[in-house]
Design an enzyme around this catalytic site. Structure first.
Site, PDB file in Angstrom:
ATOM      1  N   ASP A   1      68.206  61.577  60.439  1.00  0.00           N
ATOM      2  CA  ASP A   1      67.112  60.630  60.720  1.00  0.00           C
ATOM      3  C   ASP A   1      67.481  59.755  61.922  1.00  0.00           C
ATOM      4  OD1 ASP A   1      67.693  57.759  58.541  1.00  0.00           O
ATOM      5  OD2 ASP A   1      69.126  59.188  59.362  1.00  0.00           O
TER       6      ASP A   1
ATOM      7  N   ASP B   1      73.154  58.677  63.881  1.00  0.00           N
ATOM      8  CA  ASP B   1      72.802  60.108  63.817  1.00  0.00           C
ATOM      9  C   ASP B   1      72.905  60.718  65.211  1.00  0.00           C
ATOM     10  OD1 ASP B   1      70.957  58.480  61.866  1.00  0.00           O
ATOM     11  OD2 ASP B   1      71.042  60.480  60.977  1.00  0.00           O
TER      12      ASP B   1
ATOM     13  N   ASN C   1      65.487  56.060  59.135  1.00  0.00           N
ATOM     14  CA  ASN C   1      65.683  54.887  59.995  1.00  0.00           C
ATOM     15  C   ASN C   1      64.369  54.477  60.653  1.00  0.00           C
ATOM     16  OD1 ASN C   1      68.524  54.425  59.724  1.00  0.00           O
ATOM     17  ND2 ASN C   1      68.900  56.262  60.938  1.00  0.00           N
TER      18      ASN C   1
ATOM     19  N   THR D   1      72.629  63.356  56.952  1.00  0.00           N
ATOM     20  CA  THR D   1      72.994  61.997  57.374  1.00  0.00           C
ATOM     21  C   THR D   1      71.799  61.047  57.293  1.00  0.00           C
ATOM     22  OG1 THR D   1      72.512  62.481  59.705  1.00  0.00           O
ATOM     23  CG2 THR D   1      74.776  62.843  58.945  1.00  0.00           C
TER      24      THR D   1
ATOM     25  N   PHE E   1      72.007  52.604  52.444  1.00  0.00           N
ATOM     26  CA  PHE E   1      70.640  52.869  52.865  1.00  0.00           C
ATOM     27  C   PHE E   1      70.141  54.284  52.521  1.00  0.00           C
ATOM     28  CE2 PHE E   1      66.770  52.451  55.176  1.00  0.00           C
ATOM     29  CZ  PHE E   1      66.542  53.687  55.771  1.00  0.00           C
ATOM     30  N   ASN E   2      70.898  55.324  52.846  1.00  0.00           N
ATOM     31  CA  ASN E   2      70.387  56.694  52.657  1.00  0.00           C
ATOM     32  C   ASN E   2      70.048  56.981  51.197  1.00  0.00           C
ATOM     33  OD1 ASN E   2      70.503  57.377  55.359  1.00  0.00           O
ATOM     34  ND2 ASN E   2      72.594  58.174  55.225  1.00  0.00           N
TER      35      ASN E   2
ATOM     36  N   HIS F   1      78.510  55.333  61.146  1.00  0.00           N
ATOM     37  CA  HIS F   1      78.526  56.009  59.849  1.00  0.00           C
ATOM     38  C   HIS F   1      78.427  57.543  59.935  1.00  0.00           C
ATOM     39  CE1 HIS F   1      77.796  52.045  57.955  1.00  0.00           C
ATOM     40  NE2 HIS F   1      76.905  51.856  58.899  1.00  0.00           N
ATOM     41  N   ASP F   2      77.357  58.050  60.522  1.00  0.00           N
ATOM     42  CA  ASP F   2      77.055  59.490  60.436  1.00  0.00           C
ATOM     43  C   ASP F   2      78.068  60.362  61.169  1.00  0.00           C
ATOM     44  OD1 ASP F   2      73.508  58.802  60.721  1.00  0.00           O
ATOM     45  OD2 ASP F   2      74.835  58.820  58.979  1.00  0.00           O
TER      46      ASP F   2
HETATM   47  O1  RIB Z   1      73.929  53.336  55.681  1.00  0.00           O
HETATM   48  C1  RIB Z   1      74.103  54.044  56.890  1.00  0.00           C
HETATM   49  C2  RIB Z   1      73.167  55.204  56.962  1.00  0.00           C
HETATM   50  O2  RIB Z   1      71.824  54.725  56.971  1.00  0.00           O
HETATM   51  C3  RIB Z   1      73.303  56.006  58.264  1.00  0.00           C
HETATM   52  O3  RIB Z   1      72.951  57.339  58.028  1.00  0.00           O
HETATM   53  C4  RIB Z   1      72.295  55.357  59.176  1.00  0.00           C
HETATM   54  O4  RIB Z   1      71.804  56.276  60.162  1.00  0.00           O
HETATM   55  C5  RIB Z   1      71.198  55.036  58.206  1.00  0.00           C
HETATM   56  O5  RIB Z   1      70.407  56.205  58.040  1.00  0.00           O
HETATM   57 CA    CA Z   2      71.328  58.441  59.427  1.00  0.00          CA
END
Ligand code: RIB
Ligand code: CA
Length: 314
Positions: A14, A19, A43, A128, A169-170, A240-241
């Site tokens: 996303d 990403d 996102n 991701t 979040f994901n 993160h990703d």
């Molecule tokens: O919490 C981080 C995740 O949430 C990452 O994948 C970032 O791109 C958002 O999607």
């Molecule tokens: Ca992401």
């Protein structure tokens, strides 16, 4: 010593600044073959994440990689995006020209099943973003869980969340999808906040990116500049990703522990929590949870991968 063939990766994402940096890493690392990309609302909305994926692949010199759009919303919950973190476009302060390529016709869920079913044991599936596409795919075709070579996500946390105190979040964006995914019978390699918050794009890291030509000028630096996630006081944005792809490319950089992970879907305050039990009996463990990472070696491999992308030259 002859090198093993690169690992074929199907990335469901996303984009999203991290990403985007993950896509660049996958395009640059010699041990990865980013063969397909699917997109999911997360996102920012589906149209924007899809346009961002196409634009990043074009910048990376990989317009050949098919991009197939998927779910525009979570399974049950209302759409909740992360524009406050990734900006209106989803790429922070970066502004890429519109891609000359178009998304592939069809839906990501069908594409995932077709591609992985046609090459059982060959494709590492990496997610991701929110797990909506993955949940729909494994419900439509349960054999998917046995067809993948490996399944790796950026998501969750054995500890605190980042969107709520309990949820990352994901997972928070679509907890019902995540619950389906973690109970599908495969081993989920969970690259969560436990490790991703350790890998900050500090000012020193960003200085190492600065000489990377258009890659730095058009995406890396403006993207990171516009990232409103973790507080700058904590060292800088967490990418993160990128860590999910780094684990596929160089698993030796990580320390992982088996666990039973259950996803909370009913809690008023805890929905999206990945309840992680490292003491679960061996036969009940459904996840491998990344808990440590060699941060200096991670950034070395990220920078060397970015340097291999043509747009990084000059
Ligand atoms: O919490 C981080 C995740 O949430 C990452 O994948 C970032 O791109 C958002 O999607
Ligand atoms: Ca992401």
């Amino acid at each position: 010593m002859t090198q093993p063939p690169p690992t074929r990766v199907l990335l469901d994402c996303d984009p999203g600044i991290d990403d985007a940096l993950a896509i660049l890493f996958a395009c640059g690392h010699p041990g990865l073959d980013l063969a397909e990309v699917t997109t999911v609302s997360g996102n920012v909305d589906l149209g924007k994440v899809t346009a961002n994926a196409l634009g990043v692949l074009e910048l990376a010199g990989r317009p050949d990689v098919p991009v197939v759009p998927g779910s525009a919303r979570p399974l049950l919950r209302p759409v909740a995006d992360a524009r406050d973190v990734h900006g209106e476009s989803g790429l922070g302060a970066a502004s890429l020209p519109p891609a000359r390529t178009e998304p592939v016709a069809g839906h990501a869920v069908d594409f995932l099943i077709e591609q992985i079913g046609a090459a059982p044991g060959e494709i590492t599936l990496v997610a991701t973003g929110p797990l909506t596409n993955i949940a729909l795919a494994v419900r439509r075709e349960p054999r998917l869980a046995g067809w993948v070579k490996d399944f790796v996500i950026m998501g969750g946390s054995a500890g605190r969340g980042n969107t709520t105190p309990a949820a990352e979040f994901n997972i928070w964006a679509d907890p019902e999808a995540a619950a389906i995914v973690f109970s599908a019978g495969w081993q989920v390699t969970m690259v969560g906040l436990d490790v991703t918050l350790q890998a900050r794009a500090t000012p020193a890291v960003q200085e190492r990116m600065r000489p990377l030509g258009r890659l730095a000028a058009d995406l890396l630096l403006p993207g990171l500049l516009g990232y409103r996630g973790e507080a700058p006081a904590e060292g800088g944005p967490a990418v993160h990703d990128v860590l999910a792809l780094a684990l596929v490319a160089e698993p030796g950089l990580f320390g992982c522990q088996p666990a039973r992970v259950e996803v909370e879907t009913a809690g008023q305050w805890t929905a999206g929590m990945t309840v992680t039990d490292f003491a679960a009996p061996a036969g009940t463990r459904n996840a491998l949870v990344a808990m440590s990472i060699d941060v200096p070696a991670f950034w070395d491999t990220v920078l060397s991968s970015y340097r291999r992308i043509p747009a990084a030259a000059g």
